[in-house]
Design an enzyme around this catalytic site. Structure first.
Site, PDB file in Angstrom:
ATOM      1  N   GLY A  47      33.078  11.806 -35.394  1.00  6.84           N
ATOM      2  CA  GLY A  47      33.866  12.486 -34.384  1.00  6.84           C
ATOM      3  C   GLY A  47      34.440  11.449 -33.445  1.00  6.84           C
ATOM      4  N   GLU A  48      34.969  11.882 -32.353  1.00  6.63           N
ATOM      5  CA  GLU A  48      35.543  10.966 -31.370  1.00  6.63           C
ATOM      6  C   GLU A  48      34.414  10.519 -30.454  1.00  6.63           C
ATOM      7  OE1 GLU A  48      37.220   8.759 -28.735  1.00  6.63           O
ATOM      8  OE2 GLU A  48      36.549  10.666 -27.903  1.00  6.63           O
ATOM      9  N   SER A  49      34.119   9.235 -30.460  1.00  5.95           N
ATOM     10  CA  SER A  49      32.920   8.723 -29.791  1.00  5.95           C
ATOM     11  C   SER A  49      32.886   9.003 -28.289  1.00  5.95           C
ATOM     12  CB  SER A  49      32.762   7.225 -30.062  1.00  5.95           C
ATOM     13  OG  SER A  49      33.903   6.521 -29.639  1.00  5.95           O
ATOM     14  N   CYS A  79      30.983   7.800 -39.491  1.00  7.59           N
ATOM     15  CA  CYS A  79      32.180   7.335 -38.803  1.00  7.59           C
ATOM     16  C   CYS A  79      32.432   8.025 -37.462  1.00  7.59           C
ATOM     17  CB  CYS A  79      33.379   7.560 -39.719  1.00  7.59           C
ATOM     18  SG  CYS A  79      34.968   7.359 -38.928  1.00  7.59           S
ATOM     19  N   ILE A 105      38.488   8.209 -42.877  1.00  6.91           N
ATOM     20  CA  ILE A 105      39.454   8.953 -42.065  1.00  6.91           C
ATOM     21  C   ILE A 105      39.616   8.203 -40.752  1.00  6.91           C
ATOM     22  CG2 ILE A 105      40.012  11.132 -40.930  1.00  6.91           C
ATOM     23  CD1 ILE A 105      38.204  12.503 -43.005  1.00  6.91           C
ATOM     24  N   ARG A 106      40.724   7.494 -40.628  1.00  4.68           N
ATOM     25  CA  ARG A 106      40.950   6.677 -39.429  1.00  4.68           C
ATOM     26  C   ARG A 106      39.692   5.890 -39.090  1.00  4.68           C
ATOM     27  NH1 ARG A 106      42.550  11.721 -38.409  1.00  4.68           N
ATOM     28  NH2 ARG A 106      40.906  12.058 -36.894  1.00  4.68           N
ATOM     29  N   HIS A 141      32.888   8.881 -44.677  1.00  2.00           N
ATOM     30  CA  HIS A 141      32.324  10.234 -44.610  1.00  2.00           C
ATOM     31  C   HIS A 141      31.753  10.644 -45.970  1.00  2.00           C
ATOM     32  CE1 HIS A 141      33.936  11.332 -40.631  1.00  2.00           C
ATOM     33  NE2 HIS A 141      34.901  10.482 -40.951  1.00  2.00           N
ATOM     34  N   GLU A 143      29.791  12.985 -46.532  1.00  2.00           N
ATOM     35  CA  GLU A 143      29.692  14.446 -46.569  1.00  2.00           C
ATOM     36  C   GLU A 143      30.969  15.096 -47.096  1.00  2.00           C
ATOM     37  OE1 GLU A 143      31.512  13.623 -42.518  1.00  2.00           O
ATOM     38  OE2 GLU A 143      30.166  12.601 -43.901  1.00  2.00           O
TER      39      GLU A 143
END
Length: 161
Positions: A47-49, A79, A105-106, A141, A143
């Protein structure tokens, strides 16, 4: 064995599906009351840290989770966006497992490691998976693929304790 999955953002449902394939009991952690003393491991989805850090503190989860991890709770983090590359898929070798699919992903990457850190995978010459003691991290990722090799690796880590 029971694994807690931080369910604040990111692909927590996909981590749950991976653990379901392995028949591993799990539960979601959305607030401090969700923490369970008999938790054997913790998955922190990507996610966004900055947002994750803010939510962890606002929901009074940061300190108790930090204390559990520092006390030796096995943790698997995927990530959390930092310096970002483009999104792509690769198949690379993962130490002790063999070839695995890696969905980026990014994705950030690990710039360097210190003593006691085992580099588990690289992609394009960059470190994308590492382990230090009971802490596992991937810049991709796992998952988001059909295979569960990385989740099995984490389950095996927990079983080592």
């Amino acid at each position: 064995m029971k694994i807690g999955i931080l369910a604040l953002q990111g692909a927590f449902a996909e981590h749950e599906a991976s653990l379901d394939k392995l028949h591993i009991p799990h539960f979601e952690i959305r607030q401090a009351d969700d923490l369970q003393d008999d938790m054997d491991g913790l998955i922190i989805p990507g996610g966004e840290s900055t947002v994750m850090g803010k939510l962890l503190k606002e929901l009074s989860l940061y300190e108790p989770l930090k204390a559990k991890i520092e006390a030796g709770l096995p943790v698997f983090g995927t990530c959390a966006y930092g310096r970002q590359l483009g999104s792509f898929f690769a198949e690379e070798d993962f130490k002790g497992i063999g070839t695995v699919g890696m969905t980026f992903i990014r994705a950030p990457y690990i710039e360097s490691v210190g003593d006691g850190v085992d580099v588990l995978a690289t992609c394009d010459g960059r470190i994308v998976a590492a382990r230090q003691g009971n802490q596992l991290v991937t810049a991709f990722h796992p998952e988001l693929t059909e295979e569960v090799k990385i989740h099995q690796y984490f389950v095996d880590m927990i079983s080592e304790n």
